[in-house]
Design a protein around this motif. Structure first.
Motif, PDB file in Angstrom:
ATOM      1  N   UNK A  66       0.768  -0.971   0.014  1.00 18.39           N
ATOM      2  CA  UNK A  66       0.050  -0.186   0.094  1.00 18.39           C
ATOM      3  C   UNK A  66       0.750   1.171  -0.188  1.00 18.39           C
ATOM      4  N   UNK A  67       1.891   1.290   0.889  1.00 12.72           N
ATOM      5  CA  UNK A  67       2.975   2.718   0.714  1.00 12.72           C
ATOM      6  C   UNK A  67       3.723   2.412  -0.274  1.00 12.72           C
ATOM      7  N   UNK A  68       4.117   1.536  -1.087  1.00 11.37           N
ATOM      8  CA  UNK A  68       4.948   1.558  -2.197  1.00 11.37           C
ATOM      9  C   UNK A  68       3.976   1.870  -3.365  1.00 11.37           C
ATOM     10  N   UNK A  69       2.684   1.737  -3.380  1.00 12.72           N
ATOM     11  CA  UNK A  69       1.912   2.080  -4.430  1.00 12.72           C
ATOM     12  C   UNK A  69       1.503   3.258  -4.436  1.00 12.72           C
ATOM     13  N   UNK A  70       0.998   3.942  -3.124  1.00 14.49           N
ATOM     14  CA  UNK A  70       0.157   4.933  -3.123  1.00 14.49           C
ATOM     15  C   UNK A  70       0.937   5.956  -2.566  1.00 14.49           C
ATOM     16  N   UNK A  71       2.048   6.014  -1.842  1.00 15.02           N
ATOM     17  CA  UNK A  71       2.891   7.053  -1.651  1.00 15.02           C
ATOM     18  C   UNK A  71       3.329   8.116  -2.485  1.00 15.02           C
ATOM     19  N   UNK A  72       3.097   9.231  -2.179  1.00 20.86           N
ATOM     20  CA  UNK A  72       3.560  10.358  -3.035  1.00 20.86           C
ATOM     21  C   UNK A  72       4.583  11.326  -2.693  1.00 20.86           C
ATOM     22  N   UNK A  73       5.835  11.081  -2.519  1.00 22.46           N
ATOM     23  CA  UNK A  73       6.708  11.990  -1.926  1.00 22.46           C
ATOM     24  C   UNK A  73       6.652  13.406  -2.323  1.00 22.46           C
ATOM     25  N   UNK A  74       6.037  13.605  -3.645  1.00 20.30           N
ATOM     26  CA  UNK A  74       6.076  14.923  -4.063  1.00 20.30           C
ATOM     27  C   UNK A  74       4.934  15.802  -3.216  1.00 20.30           C
ATOM     28  N   UNK A  75       3.992  15.343  -2.510  1.00 18.80           N
ATOM     29  CA  UNK A  75       3.099  15.944  -1.444  1.00 18.80           C
ATOM     30  C   UNK A  75       3.747  16.530  -0.472  1.00 18.80           C
ATOM     31  N   UNK A  76       5.025  15.841   0.077  1.00 17.36           N
ATOM     32  CA  UNK A  76       5.888  16.419   1.011  1.00 17.36           C
ATOM     33  C   UNK A  76       6.179  17.795   0.730  1.00 17.36           C
ATOM     34  N   UNK A  77       6.418  18.112  -0.370  1.00 17.40           N
ATOM     35  CA  UNK A  77       6.975  19.464  -0.881  1.00 17.40           C
ATOM     36  C   UNK A  77       5.794  20.407  -1.238  1.00 17.40           C
ATOM     37  N   UNK A  78       4.900  19.694  -2.049  1.00 18.50           N
ATOM     38  CA  UNK A  78       3.730  20.737  -2.698  1.00 18.50           C
ATOM     39  C   UNK A  78       2.451  19.758  -2.691  1.00 18.50           C
ATOM     40  N   UNK A  79       1.492  20.386  -1.713  1.00 17.02           N
ATOM     41  CA  UNK A  79       0.471  19.377  -1.689  1.00 17.02           C
ATOM     42  C   UNK A  79      -0.601  19.640  -3.007  1.00 17.02           C
ATOM     43  N   UNK A  80      -1.547  18.788  -3.136  1.00 16.14           N
ATOM     44  CA  UNK A  80      -2.370  18.726  -4.251  1.00 16.14           C
ATOM     45  C   UNK A  80      -3.271  20.007  -3.797  1.00 16.14           C
ATOM     46  N   UNK A  81      -3.911  20.465  -5.193  1.00 20.31           N
ATOM     47  CA  UNK A  81      -5.032  21.581  -4.768  1.00 20.31           C
ATOM     48  C   UNK A  81      -6.313  20.843  -3.937  1.00 20.31           C
ATOM     49  N   UNK A  82      -6.701  21.898  -3.162  1.00 23.32           N
ATOM     50  CA  UNK A  82      -7.855  21.528  -2.454  1.00 23.32           C
ATOM     51  C   UNK A  82      -7.615  20.525  -1.170  1.00 23.32           C
ATOM     52  N   UNK A  83      -6.314  20.271  -0.913  1.00 25.99           N
ATOM     53  CA  UNK A  83      -5.892  19.388   0.373  1.00 25.99           C
ATOM     54  C   UNK A  83      -5.015  20.456   1.197  1.00 25.99           C
ATOM     55  N   UNK A  84      -5.086  20.586   2.316  1.00 32.46           N
ATOM     56  CA  UNK A  84      -4.354  21.108   3.231  1.00 32.46           C
ATOM     57  C   UNK A  84      -3.163  20.395   3.825  1.00 32.46           C
ATOM     58  N   UNK A  85      -2.020  21.116   3.753  1.00 32.79           N
ATOM     59  CA  UNK A  85      -0.832  20.242   4.199  1.00 32.79           C
ATOM     60  C   UNK A  85      -0.907  20.286   5.954  1.00 32.79           C
ATOM     61  N   UNK A  86      -0.139  19.308   6.414  1.00 33.03           N
ATOM     62  CA  UNK A  86      -0.043  19.333   7.878  1.00 33.03           C
ATOM     63  C   UNK A  86       1.040  20.258   8.604  1.00 33.03           C
ATOM     64  N   UNK A  87       0.653  21.601   8.133  1.00 37.77           N
ATOM     65  CA  UNK A  87       1.424  22.586   8.299  1.00 37.77           C
ATOM     66  C   UNK A  87       0.559  23.730   9.532  1.00 37.77           C
ATOM     67  N   UNK A  88       1.603  24.402  10.343  1.00 37.71           N
ATOM     68  CA  UNK A  88       0.869  25.350  11.276  1.00 37.71           C
ATOM     69  C   UNK A  88       0.762  26.686  10.316  1.00 37.71           C
ATOM     70  N   UNK A  89       1.525  26.778   9.400  1.00 40.50           N
ATOM     71  CA  UNK A  89       1.253  28.356   8.665  1.00 40.50           C
ATOM     72  C   UNK A  89       1.494  27.893   7.169  1.00 40.50           C
ATOM     73  N   UNK A  90       0.820  28.640   6.331  1.00 40.53           N
ATOM     74  CA  UNK A  90       0.851  28.361   4.750  1.00 40.53           C
ATOM     75  C   UNK A  90       0.666  27.000   4.632  1.00 40.53           C
TER      76      UNK A  90
END
Length: 869
Positions: free
Chosen positions: A26-50
């Motif tokens: 499941x991790x190897x198939x669905x993990x998206x390391x790109x989201x660690x740098x820039x989240x997909x539109x409409x999804x809020x990143x796990x951040x305190x700001x921005x």
């Protein structure tokens, strides 16, 4: 050969290996390391700001993500045990929400009935100097009498002579015979006039509606002639067909014949229309006509049966004369009519039967209660059925007249009636709310809000929350029990000189709605399918830590590096798993046009593959019976504004509300993205809620949410909702626009020892002066009406936008001048007798020269150089 017994732990070991293999796959198939740098539109990143990749801007969002990764790796031994941001932040958001939205005060709301709507006492104050006395009931029964009647002399099937007489002059003489009230629809009058004369009445709009007064009298004359033809077929006591009969016929009895001033005629007409229900209640006979051949006037297909004022004409009628038309013979004879006499209770019983066939259950209940008040139908249910039926007829007529005469059509039918001067006939929803507040002991306005669709984008009034078309009860959705109390109120905004009509929901519950998904950075610890992987990762981390401790004791500090590296690997696993899932602890609103194929569930599954979807509550194909507000509403797939209206006036467009914790989703139409959902009533087998767009930025003073949609959700939502003391719903956004002292100015004042509040008051005064206003309270001013000063009427005009503006924009108002007088003329009595009818006449109306028309109107002396905004 001896039997080999299988290892009892083998099945458990194989299951564990399979779960571990599935989790890793499941991790190897669905993990998206790109989201660690820039989240997909409409999804809020796990951040305190921005955290928002769209509103924060990509550079800032990317920078915040990089800083998060660096900080997580540098503090790996501590990071892996710290609660993630998406666990703490929702709790903080709920705390702020409960702090600012649950206890809203500062501007004290005022009762809707706090001032006399039509009396000069509201302006001048009461005798004891305490101002207006508040709304009052109509207690004078004699004020229900008609003012004029039509004295008609019949000879066979023809009308020989007719003239208008004052009811007071003939009241005693016709006490036994009474008068006949004729009820018909304008559509039938047009058709019968065309059949009898072969000419169409010219459509010449005037203050009286689509026709001028003279043209309306032509149509009324056609109906009187039709009644005269059918009158000879009635079995009258003594067998008389000739003679004099007193008749109340609207266009001949609403205004005085001798009055020529059109303004005065309109005032007389408005006053008489407020007595409509009582005029027909006091009539000895009610004659019902329409143009359809064979019509019994009891079905919903009868033109007369669907009028706004039909209920007022028939609810209290004691005797009904049904004029039933039939075809002429083959020799070309004209269509004729026959009068069928029946009691009022029999006629209403037939209406009830026809209503049941048409599945108009509210009309069925209403007619049943009218005939038998001990039928077991509660008073609140009866009043709600009456309001529903009047609003249904308003929606059928779809005219400005049907909108503004709402109060007049209901007056006299409710347990408490309003005074005639309080029903202005200018603002229909305001008159309706005035009547409902007078009847607050019998009706909860939350029921009205629960059955009101969205108002059309071209509705300009401030009562948008109740101006949409109503939904009619159906099998399975007739149950309607209020869960909150709706109180019509108004706010006085002293800064903008505004009177804002608002609906206050008391003791209600609300559910927060999110517009974005939130990435779950703690998914490794929370997801059930990763339990085996989490155990294995922690087991390996524990082994490495133990090895590092042994090595550190044996060879020194080098063993600490192994502990740090083990923590880094665990944090990396956490970060990778955090790119797969989204948090599931709230309701989210997904605009369908942003989802692939307009399917919100596919969008969720693209962001979280473990989301399997759930039940669509209240769908057309489901087995839940819930009300539907979407039927008949114009909408587009994307938010779209009209070309002629404000660009904030949007047509409804589809959205999907999803409870991520259970997978339940609901479809709805909204005019903008809602951020709050307020509970109204148990409706059908679910809970009906109003979707609101509320101002999140204003932290001081009340915020008035905009009704942007309606939805029905499962009852378990009541456990998710937060209790609020009061919630305000208005026509469009409202903010107390109050300029604040800039921080540097405030800091300088504190250093100099100057009061910052005094500086703030100076800034407010300057802003008002620039806007063409003076600092002035909105309470009623004592104005000498004989001083000759011109009065200006300042009325709040609502924006067409049901959307919260991004900037705090105050209401805008227009100014019009108005006065109201009542002319009481005398008519010569007719010296003659009658063998058929007559009825009652009211005393003269109070001569209120100046009165406010709608309840949301304020009067101010005209000021030169002042801009009324």
């Amino acid at each position: 050969m001896a039997n080999i017994q299988p290892d009892p732990l083998l099945a458990v070991l194989q299951s564990t290996n399979n779960d571990l293999r599935k989790a890793w796959s499941l991790i190897t198939t669905n993990a998206r390391p790109r989201r660690l740098i820039h989240e997909d539109p409409g999804v809020r990143g796990p951040l305190w700001f921005w955290s928002d990749p769209e509103t924060s801007g990509s550079p800032l969002h990317i920078t915040a993500n990089i800083l998060r990764i660096i900080f997580a790796l540098l503090t790996a031994p501590s990071w892996m045990w710290i609660a993630p941001a998406d666990v703490i932040r929702p709790k903080l958001k709920k705390w702020f929400r409960d702090t600012f939205w649950s206890r809203q005060w500062e501007i004290a709301p005022e009762a809707f009935l706090s001032e006399l709507n039509g009396s000069s006492a509201a302006m001048m104050g009461s005798k004891d100097g305490m101002g207006g006395m508040g709304g009052q009931y109509a207690v004078n029964a004699s004020g229900a009498d008609p003012r004029w009647l039509l004295e008609v002399q019949f000879s066979g099937e023809k009308v020989v002579k007719k003239r208008q007489v004052r009811y007071d002059d003939v009241k005693r003489r016709i006490q036994d015979a009474g008068y006949t009230a004729i009820a018909y629809s304008q559509q039938s009058a047009e058709q019968i006039h065309l059949l009898s004369s072969g000419e169409r009445v010219t459509n010449n709009p005037s203050k009286f509606g689509s026709y001028s007064l003279s043209e309306r009298k032509k149509l009324a004359t056609a109906m009187l002639d039709e009644y005269a033809k059918a009158r000879t077929t009635a079995i009258v006591k003594g067998g008389k067909t000739d003679g004099v009969e007193y008749i109340w016929l609207d266009e001949f009895c609403l205004v005085e014949d001798e009055e020529k001033n059109e303004t005065q005629l309109m005032r007389q007409r408005d006053a008489e229309m407020g007595r409509w229900a009582d005029i027909f209640r006091l009539a000895k006979r009610v004659a019902v006509l329409c143009h359809i051949v064979g019509c019994e006037h009891t079905g919903v297909d009868c033109p007369w049966a669907n009028r706004l004022f039909t209920l007022a004409e028939i609810m209290h009628a004691t005797k009904v004369l049904r004029v039933k038309r039939f075809r002429g013979d083959e020799d070309g004879a004209e269509d004729a009519g026959i009068i069928i006499s029946s009691s009022g209770s029999e006629f209403r019983a037939e209406i009830r039967a026809r209503a049941a066939e048409a599945k108009l259950w509210h009309l069925h209940n209403l007619m049943q209660h009218a005939n038998d008040s001990s039928s077991g139908i509660t008073r609140q249910s009866t009043v709600h059925s009456l309001v529903l039926e009047v609003l249904r007829r308003r929606d059928l007529e779809s005219s400005s007249a049907s909108q503004k005469y709402l109060g007049k059509a209901l007056n006299g039918l409710l347990p408490r009636r309003a005074r005639l001067e309080d029903l202005t006939g200018i603002d229909g929803p305001a008159d309706l709310l005035w009547l409902l507040e007078l009847n607050q002991g019998f009706y909860n306005a939350a029921l009205l809000t629960s059955v009101s669709r969205l108002a059309e984008s071209d509705v300009l009034d401030g009562y948008r929350w109740c101006q949409g078309k109503t939904i009619i009860p159906k099998e399975g959705s007739e149950r309607l029990e209020p869960l909150s109390t709706a109180i019509p109120i108004k706010f006085h905004d002293k800064f903008t000189n505004e009177v804002v009509p608002v609906l206050s929901l008391a003791n209600t519950k609300t559910v927060a709605l999110e517009h974005m998904l939130e990435r779950d950075s703690g998914a490794l610890e929370r997801q059930e399918e990763l339990k085996c992987l989490k155990f294995m990762a922690r087991f390996i981390w524990g082994c490495l830590v133990f090895l590092g401790i042994i090595l550190s004791l044996a060879i020194g500090g080098a063993g600490i590096i192994i502990l740090y590296i083990a923590s880094i690997f665990y944090v990396i696993l956490q970060l990778f798993v955090g790119t797969i899932y989204v948090t599931r602890e709230h309701w989210v609103v997904i605009e369908d046009y942003k989802a692939p194929g307009s399917n919100a569930i596919k969008l969720l599954q693209a962001q979280d593959p473990s989301f399997k979807g759930g039940l669509e509550w209240g769908s057309n194909t489901g087995r839940q019976m819930t009300p539907r507000w979407e039927e008949g509403i114009r909408h587009v797939m994307e938010p779209k504004t009209t070309d002629t209206q404000s660009k904030d006036a949007a047509y409804p467009y589809p959205v999907t509300l999803v409870d991520l914790s259970t997978g339940v989703f609901v479809k709805s139409l909204v005019t903008s993205k809602p951020n709050d959902m307020a509970v109204l009533a148990i409706h059908g087998m679910g809970v009906s809620c109003v979707l609101l767009d509320r101002d999140k930025r204003t932290r001081k003073g009340p915020t008035i949410g905009v009704k942007v949609g309606m939805v029905n959700v499962p009852p378990y939502v009541l456990a998710q909702a937060s209790l609020v003391g009061s919630l305000y719903v208005g026509g469009h956004a409202f903010r107390a626009v109050q300029p604040r002292v800039p921080f540097l100015t405030w800091f300088g004042c504190m250093i100099k020892g100057v009061d910052p509040d005094a500086t703030e008051r100076g800034i407010r005064s300057l802003v008002r002066e620039k806007a063409g206003r003076r600092v002035e309270d909105l309470e009623m001013q004592r104005v000498d009406l004989d001083s000759g000063s011109t009065l200006k009427q300042t009325t709040s005009i609502s924006s067409t936008a049901p959307i919260l503006h991004k900037k705090a924009v105050p209401y805008r108002t227009n100014t019009t001048s108005s006065s109201s007088t009542t002319v009481n003329g005398d008519a010569d009595p007719f010296q003659g007798g009658s063998d058929v009818g007559d009825g009652p006449v009211p005393p003269p109306l109070p001569s209120n020269r100046y009165r406010r028309d709608p309840p949301n109107v304020q009067w101010f002396p005209e000021r030169r150089g002042a801009e009324n905004v």
